[in-house]
Write a protein that holds these residues in place. Structure first.
Motif, PDB file in Angstrom:
ATOM      1  N   SER A 119       0.823  -1.212   0.000  1.00 61.86           N
ATOM      2  CA  SER A 119       0.000   0.000   0.000  1.00 61.86           C
ATOM      3  C   SER A 119       0.856   1.260   0.000  1.00 61.86           C
ATOM      4  O   SER A 119       1.855   1.340   0.722  1.00 61.86           O
ATOM      5  CB  SER A 119      -0.913   0.040   1.229  1.00 61.86           C
ATOM      6  N   ASP A 142      -0.648  -1.680   6.069  1.00 59.65           N
ATOM      7  CA  ASP A 142       0.593  -1.465   6.817  1.00 59.65           C
ATOM      8  C   ASP A 142       0.405  -1.822   8.298  1.00 59.65           C
ATOM      9  O   ASP A 142       1.245  -2.487   8.909  1.00 59.65           O
ATOM     10  CB  ASP A 142       1.016   0.004   6.653  1.00 59.65           C
ATOM     11  N   PRO A 156      -3.593  -3.656  -0.717  1.00 61.50           N
ATOM     12  CA  PRO A 156      -4.992  -3.203  -0.789  1.00 61.50           C
ATOM     13  C   PRO A 156      -5.618  -3.687  -2.097  1.00 61.50           C
ATOM     14  O   PRO A 156      -4.904  -4.103  -3.021  1.00 61.50           O
ATOM     15  CB  PRO A 156      -4.865  -1.676  -0.799  1.00 61.50           C
ATOM     16  N   TYR A 213      -7.453  -2.612  -5.418  1.00 59.24           N
ATOM     17  CA  TYR A 213      -7.716  -1.483  -6.320  1.00 59.24           C
ATOM     18  C   TYR A 213      -8.418  -2.058  -7.554  1.00 59.24           C
ATOM     19  O   TYR A 213      -7.857  -2.933  -8.236  1.00 59.24           O
ATOM     20  CB  TYR A 213      -6.413  -0.825  -6.769  1.00 59.24           C
ATOM     21  N   TRP A 264     -10.964  -4.145  -8.120  1.00 60.61           N
ATOM     22  CA  TRP A 264     -11.225  -5.595  -8.112  1.00 60.61           C
ATOM     23  C   TRP A 264      -9.959  -6.457  -8.152  1.00 60.61           C
ATOM     24  O   TRP A 264     -10.028  -7.625  -8.478  1.00 60.61           O
ATOM     25  CB  TRP A 264     -12.140  -6.009  -9.282  1.00 60.61           C
ATOM     26  N   GLN A 270      -9.822  -3.606   1.784  1.00 58.12           N
ATOM     27  CA  GLN A 270     -10.715  -3.120   0.715  1.00 58.12           C
ATOM     28  C   GLN A 270     -11.690  -2.117   1.294  1.00 58.12           C
ATOM     29  O   GLN A 270     -11.974  -2.130   2.503  1.00 58.12           O
ATOM     30  CB  GLN A 270     -11.493  -4.303   0.131  1.00 58.12           C
ATOM     31  N   GLY A 271     -12.227  -1.266   0.411  1.00 59.76           N
ATOM     32  CA  GLY A 271     -13.220  -0.296   0.858  1.00 59.76           C
ATOM     33  C   GLY A 271     -14.594  -0.921   0.960  1.00 59.76           C
ATOM     34  O   GLY A 271     -15.394  -0.571   1.840  1.00 59.76           O
ATOM     35  N   ASN A 272     -14.866  -1.845   0.078  1.00 53.76           N
ATOM     36  CA  ASN A 272     -16.193  -2.457   0.004  1.00 53.76           C
ATOM     37  C   ASN A 272     -16.543  -3.218   1.293  1.00 53.76           C
ATOM     38  O   ASN A 272     -15.704  -3.951   1.814  1.00 53.76           O
ATOM     39  CB  ASN A 272     -16.216  -3.427  -1.195  1.00 53.76           C
ATOM     40  N   PHE A 301     -14.162 -10.084  -3.037  1.00 57.60           N
ATOM     41  CA  PHE A 301     -12.888 -10.319  -3.739  1.00 57.60           C
ATOM     42  C   PHE A 301     -12.285 -11.694  -3.439  1.00 57.60           C
ATOM     43  O   PHE A 301     -11.099 -11.914  -3.650  1.00 57.60           O
ATOM     44  CB  PHE A 301     -11.910  -9.185  -3.422  1.00 57.60           C
ATOM     45  N   PRO A 312      -7.982   5.097   6.421  1.00 60.47           N
ATOM     46  CA  PRO A 312      -6.734   4.363   6.715  1.00 60.47           C
ATOM     47  C   PRO A 312      -6.579   3.930   8.169  1.00 60.47           C
ATOM     48  O   PRO A 312      -5.740   3.105   8.490  1.00 60.47           O
ATOM     49  CB  PRO A 312      -5.634   5.359   6.313  1.00 60.47           C
TER      50      PRO A 312
HETATM   51  C1  LIG Z   1      -7.175   3.512  -7.007  1.00 61.34           C
HETATM   52  C2  LIG Z   1      -8.046   2.853  -5.957  1.00 61.34           C
HETATM   53  C3  LIG Z   1      -8.900   1.856  -6.342  1.00 61.34           C
HETATM   54  C4  LIG Z   1      -9.703   1.211  -5.388  1.00 61.34           C
HETATM   55  N1  LIG Z   1     -10.527   0.202  -5.789  1.00 61.34           N
HETATM   56  C5  LIG Z   1     -11.272  -0.466  -4.880  1.00 61.34           C
HETATM   57  C6  LIG Z   1     -12.112  -1.543  -5.276  1.00 61.34           C
HETATM   58  O1  LIG Z   1     -12.206  -1.929  -6.447  1.00 61.34           O
HETATM   59  N2  LIG Z   1     -12.852  -2.149  -4.308  1.00 61.34           N
HETATM   60  C7  LIG Z   1     -12.776  -1.782  -2.994  1.00 61.34           C
HETATM   61  O2  LIG Z   1     -13.452  -2.399  -2.169  1.00 61.34           O
HETATM   62  N3  LIG Z   1     -11.979  -0.780  -2.591  1.00 61.34           N
HETATM   63  C8  LIG Z   1     -11.226  -0.127  -3.497  1.00 61.34           C
HETATM   64  N4  LIG Z   1     -10.383   0.896  -3.090  1.00 61.34           N
HETATM   65  C9  LIG Z   1     -10.303   1.220  -1.653  1.00 61.34           C
HETATM   66  C10 LIG Z   1      -9.107   0.549  -0.949  1.00 61.34           C
HETATM   67  O3  LIG Z   1      -9.054  -0.819  -1.256  1.00 61.34           O
HETATM   68  C11 LIG Z   1      -9.255   0.706   0.554  1.00 61.34           C
HETATM   69  O4  LIG Z   1      -9.252   2.066   0.892  1.00 61.34           O
HETATM   70  C12 LIG Z   1      -8.180  -0.026   1.329  1.00 61.34           C
HETATM   71  O5  LIG Z   1      -8.583  -0.139   2.663  1.00 61.34           O
HETATM   72  C13 LIG Z   1      -6.849   0.676   1.245  1.00 61.34           C
HETATM   73  O6  LIG Z   1      -5.928   0.031   2.070  1.00 61.34           O
HETATM   74  P1  LIG Z   1      -4.765   0.877   2.822  1.00 61.34           P
HETATM   75  O7  LIG Z   1      -5.415   1.650   3.913  1.00 61.34           O
HETATM   76  O8  LIG Z   1      -3.816  -0.135   3.338  1.00 61.34           O
HETATM   77  O9  LIG Z   1      -4.127   1.722   1.792  1.00 61.34           O
HETATM   78  C14 LIG Z   1      -9.615   1.578  -4.028  1.00 61.34           C
HETATM   79  C15 LIG Z   1      -8.735   2.608  -3.654  1.00 61.34           C
HETATM   80  C16 LIG Z   1      -7.964   3.238  -4.600  1.00 61.34           C
HETATM   81  C17 LIG Z   1      -6.997   4.336  -4.168  1.00 61.34           C
END
Ligand SMILES: Cc1cc2nc3c(=O)[nH]c(=O)nc-3n(C[C@H](O)[C@H](O)[C@H](O)COP(=O)(O)O)c2cc1C
Length: 182
Positions: A9, A17, A83, A85, A87, A124-126, A132, A162
């Motif tokens: 990430s 992290d 993370p 991104y 799918w 993931q955000g979802n 996934f 985050p």
């Molecule tokens: C470019 C980008 C694309 C993303 N695509 C998805 C996605 O397809 N599905 C999803 O659930 N989250 C998506 N996210 C959200 C990240 O997966 C989510 O914020 C994740 O917790 C980030 O992890 P981190 O905090 O370690 O960076 C995306 C974020 C970014 C910046």
């Protein structure tokens, strides 16, 4: 035992992290030597498909991934973290996976010492924890092909913020005990 973390990430202190670090802290508490590598801070290119590695066992490119692959060869356990991104794993992680091609011979014989332990961390955000699963399964197949024993996986959902992982005390506990059990 040597345990390394490969953290993809770009968000330092973000969810992936935090969880990778927690596994490493658990491993350190158990007396293992730990080191974390942040792919986003490393300079490297994608696999050039030159097939140099098929004969030589080494990658023709000399960049930060070359040194990381040496670390992987020497490690007893690897904590992989990315993370999601679009799918999939993020590009930093996918580029790193392509470079693992150097561990396959021309006959598809694996060159990495089998039996290394692996932990997989994703975020993931979802909010749908199952969305996934196919991506996670595909990576498990890569790890198994390379002879890794998967010791555990933590997949955080709803992680747009985050700091989400830092508030998920259940996952932090799971990550630490995974690290201690390596
Ligand atoms: C470019 C980008 C694309 C993303 N695509 C998805 C996605 O397809 N599905 C999803 O659930 N989250 C998506 N996210 C959200 C990240 O997966 C989510 O914020 C994740 O917790 C980030 O992890 P981190 O905090 O370690 O960076 C995306 C974020 C970014 C910046």
């Amino acid at each position: 035992m040597k345990v390394i973390g490969i953290m993809a990430s770009p968000r330092k202190g973000g969810n992936v992290d935090t969880l990778v670090q927690e596994v490493l802290d658990g491993a350190s508490e158990a007396g293992h030597q730990v080191e974390k590598f942040s792919l986003n801070e490393m300079k490297f290119s994608g696999c050039q498909a030159c097939m140099f590695c098929k004969k030589s066992g080494r990658c023709k490119q000399h960049d930060d991934i070359t040194a990381l692959m040496d670390e992987m060869e020497g490690a007893d356990a690897v904590v992989f973290g990315s993370p999601i991104y679009f799918w999939q794993f993020c590009s930093q992680f996918r580029t790193f996976i392509d470079r693992m091609y150097m561990f396959l011979g021309s006959d598809f014989k694996v060159r990495l010492t089998p039996g290394k332990k692996a932990v997989v961390i994703t975020s993931q955000g979802n909010p749908d924890a199952n969305m996934f699963r196919p991506v996670f399964k595909e990576f498990d197949m890569v790890l198994k092909m390379y002879g890794f024993q998967i010791k555990g996986e933590i997949h955080l959902d709803s992680g747009e913020n985050p700091s989400t992982a830092r508030m998920r005390t259940d996952l932090l506990k799971e990550a630490r005990s995974l690290g201690m059990s390596l």
